[in-house]
Design a protein around this motif. Structure first.
Motif, PDB file in Angstrom:
ATOM      1  N   PRO A 169       0.838  -1.206   0.000  1.00  0.00           N
ATOM      2  CA  PRO A 169       0.000   0.000   0.000  1.00  0.00           C
ATOM      3  C   PRO A 169       0.872   1.255   0.000  1.00  0.00           C
ATOM      4  CG  PRO A 169      -0.600  -1.519   1.774  1.00  0.00           C
ATOM      5  CD  PRO A 169       0.702  -1.983   1.230  1.00  0.00           C
ATOM      6  N   MET A 170       0.238   2.396  -0.151  1.00  0.00           N
ATOM      7  CA  MET A 170       0.967   3.661  -0.195  1.00  0.00           C
ATOM      8  C   MET A 170       1.752   3.892   1.098  1.00  0.00           C
ATOM      9  SD  MET A 170      -0.477   7.365  -1.287  1.00  0.00           S
ATOM     10  CE  MET A 170      -1.079   6.604  -2.770  1.00  0.00           C
ATOM     11  N   ASN A 171       1.126   3.584   2.226  1.00  0.00           N
ATOM     12  CA  ASN A 171       1.843   3.583   3.498  1.00  0.00           C
ATOM     13  C   ASN A 171       2.401   2.177   3.669  1.00  0.00           C
ATOM     14  OD1 ASN A 171       2.643   3.521   6.227  1.00  0.00           O
ATOM     15  ND2 ASN A 171       1.086   4.990   6.820  1.00  0.00           N
ATOM     16  N   GLY A 172       3.667   2.006   3.307  1.00  0.00           N
ATOM     17  CA  GLY A 172       4.275   0.687   3.174  1.00  0.00           C
ATOM     18  C   GLY A 172       3.974  -0.327   4.267  1.00  0.00           C
ATOM     19  N   PRO A 173       4.216  -0.001   5.559  1.00  0.00           N
ATOM     20  CA  PRO A 173       4.003  -0.990   6.613  1.00  0.00           C
ATOM     21  C   PRO A 173       2.566  -1.487   6.728  1.00  0.00           C
ATOM     22  CG  PRO A 173       5.368   0.817   7.408  1.00  0.00           C
ATOM     23  CD  PRO A 173       4.857   1.223   6.062  1.00  0.00           C
ATOM     24  N   MET A 174       1.626  -0.762   6.116  1.00  0.00           N
ATOM     25  CA  MET A 174       0.229  -1.177   6.183  1.00  0.00           C
ATOM     26  C   MET A 174      -0.042  -2.475   5.419  1.00  0.00           C
ATOM     27  SD  MET A 174      -1.830   0.688   8.020  1.00  0.00           S
ATOM     28  CE  MET A 174      -0.716   1.188   9.319  1.00  0.00           C
ATOM     29  N   TRP A 175       0.965  -2.997   4.717  1.00  0.00           N
ATOM     30  CA  TRP A 175       0.775  -4.317   4.084  1.00  0.00           C
ATOM     31  C   TRP A 175       0.462  -5.347   5.147  1.00  0.00           C
ATOM     32  CZ3 TRP A 175       3.202  -8.684   5.491  1.00  0.00           C
ATOM     33  CH2 TRP A 175       4.432  -8.582   6.161  1.00  0.00           C
ATOM     34  N   TYR A 176       1.012  -5.158   6.339  1.00  0.00           N
ATOM     35  CA  TYR A 176       0.726  -6.089   7.446  1.00  0.00           C
ATOM     36  C   TYR A 176      -0.767  -6.101   7.761  1.00  0.00           C
ATOM     37  CZ  TYR A 176      -0.087  -7.243  12.346  1.00  0.00           C
ATOM     38  OH  TYR A 176      -0.620  -7.754  13.509  1.00  0.00           O
ATOM     39  N   VAL A 177      -1.371  -4.913   7.845  1.00  0.00           N
ATOM     40  CA  VAL A 177      -2.802  -4.816   8.140  1.00  0.00           C
ATOM     41  C   VAL A 177      -3.611  -5.393   6.985  1.00  0.00           C
ATOM     42  CG1 VAL A 177      -4.705  -3.240   8.679  1.00  0.00           C
ATOM     43  CG2 VAL A 177      -2.427  -2.795   9.610  1.00  0.00           C
ATOM     44  N   ARG A 178      -3.186  -5.091   5.747  1.00  0.00           N
ATOM     45  CA  ARG A 178      -3.870  -5.635   4.571  1.00  0.00           C
ATOM     46  C   ARG A 178      -3.889  -7.154   4.600  1.00  0.00           C
ATOM     47  NH1 ARG A 178      -0.326  -5.302  -0.571  1.00  0.00           N
ATOM     48  NH2 ARG A 178       0.620  -6.986   0.642  1.00  0.00           N
ATOM     49  N   ASP A 179      -2.720  -7.763   4.809  1.00  0.00           N
ATOM     50  CA  ASP A 179      -2.647  -9.220   4.820  1.00  0.00           C
ATOM     51  C   ASP A 179      -3.372  -9.812   6.018  1.00  0.00           C
ATOM     52  OD1 ASP A 179      -1.126  -8.787   2.597  1.00  0.00           O
ATOM     53  OD2 ASP A 179       0.568 -10.024   3.227  1.00  0.00           O
ATOM     54  N   LEU A 180      -3.324  -9.119   7.144  1.00  0.00           N
ATOM     55  CA  LEU A 180      -4.038  -9.593   8.335  1.00  0.00           C
ATOM     56  C   LEU A 180      -5.541  -9.609   8.074  1.00  0.00           C
ATOM     57  CD1 LEU A 180      -4.079 -10.483  11.282  1.00  0.00           C
ATOM     58  CD2 LEU A 180      -4.015  -8.069  11.957  1.00  0.00           C
ATOM     59  N   MET A 181      -6.065  -8.581   7.401  1.00  0.00           N
ATOM     60  CA  MET A 181      -7.494  -8.545   7.087  1.00  0.00           C
ATOM     61  C   MET A 181      -7.878  -9.690   6.154  1.00  0.00           C
ATOM     62  SD  MET A 181      -8.517  -4.492   6.822  1.00  0.00           S
ATOM     63  CE  MET A 181      -7.320  -4.054   5.550  1.00  0.00           C
ATOM     64  N   ILE A 182      -7.015 -10.004   5.199  1.00  0.00           N
ATOM     65  CA  ILE A 182      -7.284 -11.120   4.292  1.00  0.00           C
ATOM     66  C   ILE A 182      -7.331 -12.435   5.066  1.00  0.00           C
ATOM     67  CG2 ILE A 182      -6.367 -12.460   2.354  1.00  0.00           C
ATOM     68  CD1 ILE A 182      -5.163  -9.853   1.280  1.00  0.00           C
ATOM     69  N   ILE A 183      -6.359 -12.634   5.948  1.00  0.00           N
ATOM     70  CA  ILE A 183      -6.301 -13.870   6.728  1.00  0.00           C
ATOM     71  C   ILE A 183      -7.515 -13.978   7.649  1.00  0.00           C
ATOM     72  CG2 ILE A 183      -5.004 -15.116   8.505  1.00  0.00           C
ATOM     73  CD1 ILE A 183      -2.448 -13.979   7.234  1.00  0.00           C
ATOM     74  N   ILE A 184      -7.940 -12.861   8.231  1.00  0.00           N
ATOM     75  CA  ILE A 184      -9.110 -12.871   9.113  1.00  0.00           C
ATOM     76  C   ILE A 184     -10.359 -13.306   8.347  1.00  0.00           C
ATOM     77  CG2 ILE A 184     -10.711 -11.327  10.338  1.00  0.00           C
ATOM     78  CD1 ILE A 184      -8.237  -9.932  11.486  1.00  0.00           C
ATOM     79  N   SER A 322       7.235   5.188   8.872  1.00  0.00           N
ATOM     80  CA  SER A 322       7.778   5.118   7.508  1.00  0.00           C
ATOM     81  C   SER A 322       7.578   6.421   6.744  1.00  0.00           C
ATOM     82  CB  SER A 322       7.133   3.967   6.738  1.00  0.00           C
ATOM     83  OG  SER A 322       5.760   4.233   6.492  1.00  0.00           O
ATOM     84  N   LEU A 323       6.635   7.263   7.177  1.00  0.00           N
ATOM     85  CA  LEU A 323       6.364   8.525   6.496  1.00  0.00           C
ATOM     86  C   LEU A 323       7.399   9.595   6.840  1.00  0.00           C
ATOM     87  CD1 LEU A 323       2.474   8.718   6.945  1.00  0.00           C
ATOM     88  CD2 LEU A 323       3.789   7.691   5.076  1.00  0.00           C
ATOM     89  N   ILE A 324       8.073   9.424   7.970  1.00  0.00           N
ATOM     90  CA  ILE A 324       9.008  10.456   8.426  1.00  0.00           C
ATOM     91  C   ILE A 324      10.430   9.936   8.608  1.00  0.00           C
ATOM     92  CG2 ILE A 324       7.150  11.728   9.570  1.00  0.00           C
ATOM     93  CD1 ILE A 324       8.116  10.619  12.243  1.00  0.00           C
ATOM     94  N   LEU A 325      10.620   8.628   8.578  1.00  0.00           N
ATOM     95  CA  LEU A 325      11.922   8.039   8.904  1.00  0.00           C
ATOM     96  C   LEU A 325      13.034   8.541   7.985  1.00  0.00           C
ATOM     97  CD1 LEU A 325      13.398   5.885  10.674  1.00  0.00           C
ATOM     98  CD2 LEU A 325      12.894   4.245   8.867  1.00  0.00           C
ATOM     99  N   ASN A 326      12.808   8.508   6.666  1.00  0.00           N
ATOM    100  CA  ASN A 326      13.862   8.910   5.726  1.00  0.00           C
ATOM    101  C   ASN A 326      14.218  10.383   5.856  1.00  0.00           C
ATOM    102  OD1 ASN A 326      14.127   6.356   4.643  1.00  0.00           O
ATOM    103  ND2 ASN A 326      12.646   6.722   3.007  1.00  0.00           N
ATOM    104  N   GLU A 327      13.203  11.230   6.048  1.00  0.00           N
ATOM    105  CA  GLU A 327      13.478  12.668   6.170  1.00  0.00           C
ATOM    106  C   GLU A 327      14.228  12.980   7.465  1.00  0.00           C
ATOM    107  OE1 GLU A 327      13.013  14.122   3.476  1.00  0.00           O
ATOM    108  OE2 GLU A 327      11.831  12.475   2.663  1.00  0.00           O
ATOM    109  N   ILE A 328      13.878  12.277   8.538  1.00  0.00           N
ATOM    110  CA  ILE A 328      14.615  12.449   9.794  1.00  0.00           C
ATOM    111  C   ILE A 328      16.058  12.004   9.615  1.00  0.00           C
ATOM    112  CG2 ILE A 328      14.842  11.572  12.162  1.00  0.00           C
ATOM    113  CD1 ILE A 328      11.783  11.486  12.275  1.00  0.00           C
ATOM    114  N   GLY A 329      16.255  10.897   8.902  1.00  0.00           N
ATOM    115  CA  GLY A 329      17.610  10.411   8.644  1.00  0.00           C
ATOM    116  C   GLY A 329      18.434  11.412   7.858  1.00  0.00           C
ATOM    117  N   LYS A 330      17.834  11.997   6.822  1.00  0.00           N
ATOM    118  CA  LYS A 330      18.544  12.994   6.010  1.00  0.00           C
ATOM    119  C   LYS A 330      18.896  14.224   6.846  1.00  0.00           C
ATOM    120  CE  LYS A 330      16.179  11.571   1.770  1.00  0.00           C
ATOM    121  NZ  LYS A 330      15.196  11.967   0.743  1.00  0.00           N
TER     122      LYS A 330
END
Length: 382
Positions: A169-184, A322-330
């Motif tokens: 998904p656009m918010n990368g880590p949300m793939w976990y929620v997506r897959d969890l919903m499918i499994i449910i 994930s929305l702020i991690l890269n910018e904080i790193g830079k």
């Protein structure tokens, strides 16, 4: 001395935060991705000791975190219920609030982040080094929310020149929620298989995963990932369906922590070789058991205690980081003078996740205090 039920609850609650930290470490692996500022990549010249340090924390130890969340989710889904059609319907209704609503909201926030980054007003701050293009259509909007491979979503990355093997998904880590919903949605199948085949169902799936489910579906990585986490969800479900306390059961398995440490060492030795996959899966299994056993033991002895703020903010941290991690790193990399030395990279490797977590927790506390309704929507009422 804690009661069994209280120890179970505290163990699950305590594990949320360190497992979330592990996910952040996966996404801030400087040894693999470095830091890219205005098209210039830094942090790729490092000695072996730095690589192995990052592999230990960002790949080996952190690899147990997402599977552990699926195990816990499976356990809690069937916890203290006599599963039937009515319970299934009630559970689905509840997951609309706890999973589906936060899923859409956080992907909308990610969409807004991307739009702001691409706007002319911020072009000097967020330079479009990959020449990202915006293409709107309803199907692309759907893909961005569920199945974006960098070419079929709203935002296209022509300069990267590759498609993601496992779209997210656009918010990368949300793939976990997506897959969890499918499994449910598939939990009636989970329940029937565990009831009929009992532990043999888990053993059979574990054997398939050990040898690699990608051999069965070689060109369908997303499906193989879903199958992998279907196993971990089912593993947690097995305990609840059979009315077993997951903490008690995992603590009964002796010497697993020792085996886990041996497997971690083997993972480091076999890193980047074909043999690594043979020790990776057992490392995850023993790591989950060891984590539950260790945390429950330390809680029982009073050595550690649940921090309610960190436990309750874990999903917020997971969704925002994930929305702020890269910018904080830079920003931190620029602040230290763009020093590309291994010691500075090590310092940043530790500092970037810490600062990210502090910002996320601070925003969570502010939102929870001044807009508790919004905070509840974003976290699914957790």
């Amino acid at each position: 001395m804690k009661s069994n039920e209280l120890l179970l609850s505290d163990t699950i609650k305590y594990l949320r935060f360190p497992m979330t930290v592990g996910i952040i470490l996966i996404h801030s692996d400087l040894a693999r991705v470095g830091i890219t500022i205005h098209g210039v990549q830094y942090g790729m010249n490092y000695p072996d000791w730095y690589l192995y340090f990052c592999v230990l924390f960002s790949e080996t130890l952190s690899s147990i975190c997402v599977p552990a969340f699926f195990v816990i989710s499976g356990y809690l889904f069937f916890y203290k219920v006599d599963y039937n059609g009515s319970v299934y319907a009630q559970k689905l209704k509840k997951r609309i609030k706890t999973l589906l609503v936060p899923y859409f909201l956080w992907n909308m926030i990610a969409l807004l982040f991307r739009v702001v980054r691409m706007s002319p007003l911020f072009s000097s701050v967020f330079q479009n080094v990959n020449n990202v293009e915006f293409h709107f259509s309803l199907i692309r909007l759907f893909n961005s929310f569920f199945y974006d491979d960098w070419t079929n979503g709203l935002f296209v990355y022509p300069d990267i020149g590759v498609r993601l093997e496992s779209p997210i998904p656009m918010n990368g880590p949300m793939w976990y929620v997506r897959d969890l919903m499918i499994i449910i949605l598939l939990t009636p199948i989970v329940y029937c298989l565990i009831k009929k085949l009992k532990v043999w169902f888990l053993i059979g799936m574990a054997i398939v995963l050990y040898y690699g489910s990608y051999h069965i579906f070689p060109n369908m990585k997303s499906l193989t990932i879903l199958i992998d986490y279907f196993f971990f969800f089912s593993w947690g479900a097995y305990y609840s369906i059979n009315k077993l306390n997951i903490v008690e059961q995992m603590r009964r398995i002796k010497y697993i922590p020792i085996l886990f440490l041996i497997l971690v060492l083997l993972c480091l030795i076999t890193n980047s070789t074909e043999y690594n996959r043979y020790v990776h899966f057992p490392t995850i299994l023993t790591g989950i058991v060891s984590s539950v056993a260790l945390v429950s033991y330390l809680l029982e002895k009073g050595r550690i205690h649940v921090n309610e703020t960190l436990a309750n903010s874990s999903f917020f941290i997971f969704a925002l980081h994930s929305l702020i991690l890269n910018e904080i790193g830079k920003l931190l990399f620029i602040c230290v003078g763009c020093n590309d030395s291994p010691l500075m990279l090590l310092f940043l490797y530790i500092l970037i996740p810490v600062v990210t977590i502090l910002i996320c927790v601070g925003l969570y506390k502010l939102l929870n205090r001044f807009a508790p309704g919004v905070c509840s929507l974003l976290t699914g009422g957790r």
